[in-house]
Scaffold this active site. Structure first.
Site, PDB file in Angstrom:
ATOM      1  N   HIS A  68       0.844  -1.192   0.000  1.00 54.11           N
ATOM      2  CA  HIS A  68       0.000   0.000   0.000  1.00 54.11           C
ATOM      3  C   HIS A  68       0.879   1.242   0.000  1.00 54.11           C
ATOM      4  O   HIS A  68       2.096   1.165   0.131  1.00 54.11           O
ATOM      5  CB  HIS A  68      -0.916   0.004   1.218  1.00 54.11           C
ATOM      6  CG  HIS A  68      -0.199   0.065   2.532  1.00 54.11           C
ATOM      7  ND1 HIS A  68       0.536  -0.999   3.013  1.00 54.11           N
ATOM      8  CD2 HIS A  68      -0.082   1.053   3.453  1.00 54.11           C
ATOM      9  CE1 HIS A  68       1.066  -0.673   4.191  1.00 54.11           C
ATOM     10  NE2 HIS A  68       0.724   0.571   4.476  1.00 54.11           N
ATOM     11  N   ALA A  69       0.231   2.387  -0.147  1.00 58.45           N
ATOM     12  CA  ALA A  69       0.905   3.683  -0.095  1.00 58.45           C
ATOM     13  C   ALA A  69      -0.088   4.693   0.463  1.00 58.45           C
ATOM     14  O   ALA A  69      -1.258   4.375   0.696  1.00 58.45           O
ATOM     15  CB  ALA A  69       1.391   4.099  -1.479  1.00 58.45           C
TER      16      ALA A  69
END
Length: 271
Positions: A68-69
Site C-alpha cells: 500500500h501507499a
C-alpha cells in the site's frame, strides 16, 4: 463502510503467479488495481517506493505482505487486489519471509476500508481459512471462501489469550482512566489497521475495551501524538524510524497474532 468482497472484485485476483522478486510481486498487485480502475500506475510506483524508503514493514504476518501507499491523486477509488505466488519471494523481513501472498491496497482515505481490513485480519488469523485460501483453485472459489467466512469468532479457541478470563475478573487490573495505544505504520491506512483490529480483539476478550482506545496512525503523526499514549505498537522497521518518542515502543512481528499481542499488552501493563 465497504465489505471485503466489495473492494476485491474477482478481476483483481490472480493465483499461482510466478515472479522473480518482491518488486515484481508488488507490480503485479498494482497492475490489478490499475486494471480494475482503482488506481493509476503511479500508485504502483508509490507502493514500491514505500518499501524502499521504510523497509519491509508491510510483511505483517508470516508469508503475507500488504502492499500500500498513502492516499494520493493516484488512487481513483478504494480497492484491493490479491496475488497468490507460485513460489514465495523474499522481501527482506527478519521473521516473516518468504512471502507467498501479496494483497494490494488502494485507499482514498483512512476510513473507507476499515471494515474490510478488520475482516481480512480476522480471516488471516484463522488457520482453516488460510488453508482454504491457499487451496482455492480459482478467483471464484477464493471469492466464495472470503464471502462464506464469518471472519469473527472463527478459530477463536486457538487465538484466545491464555488467562484472559482471569484478567477480566480482576477488575482492579484494568486502568482507572481511559488510556490510548497507537498502532503505527508508514502511512496509517494499511498495516496499522490490521494491528489495531488484533489489539482491539484482545482488549475485548480482556474486558478492557472501555478503558483503552486504539488509534491507527502514520509515523509522522505518531511522533506528535506519542505524548497522548501509554504505548506504541508497530513493526521493527517503523520502530527504528520512530526512534525515541517518550513512551514505550513495542515491536510486533505478526500483526494477526492474538497471542503475541496479548503478551505485549501484558508486558505494557505488567499484568
Amino acid at each position: 463502510m465497504a465489505a471485503l468482497n466489495d473492494l476485491l472484485p474477482q478481476a483483481a485476483v490472480r493465483l499461482d503467479v510466478r515472479v522473480t522478486d518482491w518488486r515484481e510481486a508488488i507490480r503485479t498487485a498494482g497492475g490489478l488495481l490499475v486494471g480494475t480502475g482503482a488506481t493509476t500506475e503511479a500508485h504502483t510506483a508509490e507502493m514500491i517506493r514505500n518499501v524502499e524508503e521504510n523497509g519491509p514493514y508491510l510483511v505483517i504476518a508470516p508469508g503475507f505482505a500488504l502492499a500500500h501507499a498513502r492516499p494520493s491523486p493516484a488512487v481513483l477509488r478504494t480497492g484491493m487486489s490479491w496475488v497468490r505466488l507460485a513460489q514465495p519471494v523474499e522481501f527482506g523481513h527478519e521473521s516473516n519471509d518468504p512471502v507467498h501472498l501479496v494483497v494490494g491496497l488502494a485507499a482514498e482515505d483512512s476510513g473507507a476500508h476499515t471494515a474490510a481490513m478488520a475482516a481480512l485480519a480476522r480471516l488471516l488469523a484463522d488457520p482453516k481459512t488460510v488453508q482454504a485460501l491457499q487451496d482455492a483453485a480459482g478467483p471464484d472459489e477464493l471469492h466464495a471462501v472470503l464471502a462464506g467466512q464469518r471472519g469473527e469468532g472463527e478459530g477463536e479457541g486457538n487465538d484466545r489469550p491464555r488467562g484472559a478470563d482471569a484478567v477480566r475478573e480482576r477488575s482492579g487490573a484494568a486502568p482507572r482512566a481511559v488510556h490510548k495505544i497507537l498502532t503505527v505504520c508508514g502511512n496509517g491506512v494499511g498495516t496499522s489497521l490490521f494491528l489495531k483490529n488484533t489489539l482491539e480483539q484482545v482488549l475485548d476478550r480482556w474486558g478492557w475495551s472501555r478503558h483503552v482506545t486504539v488509534e491507527a496512525t502514520d509515523t509522522i503523526s505518531a511522533k506528535g501524538k506519542a505524548s497522548e499514549a501509554v504505548a506504541i505498537l508497530t513493526s521493527r522497521e517503523i520502530a527504528r524510524t520512530l526512534g525515541e518518542v517518550g513512551v514505550p515502543v513495542k515491536v510486533v512481528e505478526d500483526f494477526t497474532s492474538g497471542p503475541e499481542v496479548d503478551r505485549i499488552l501484558r508486558d505494557t501493563y505488567d499484568v
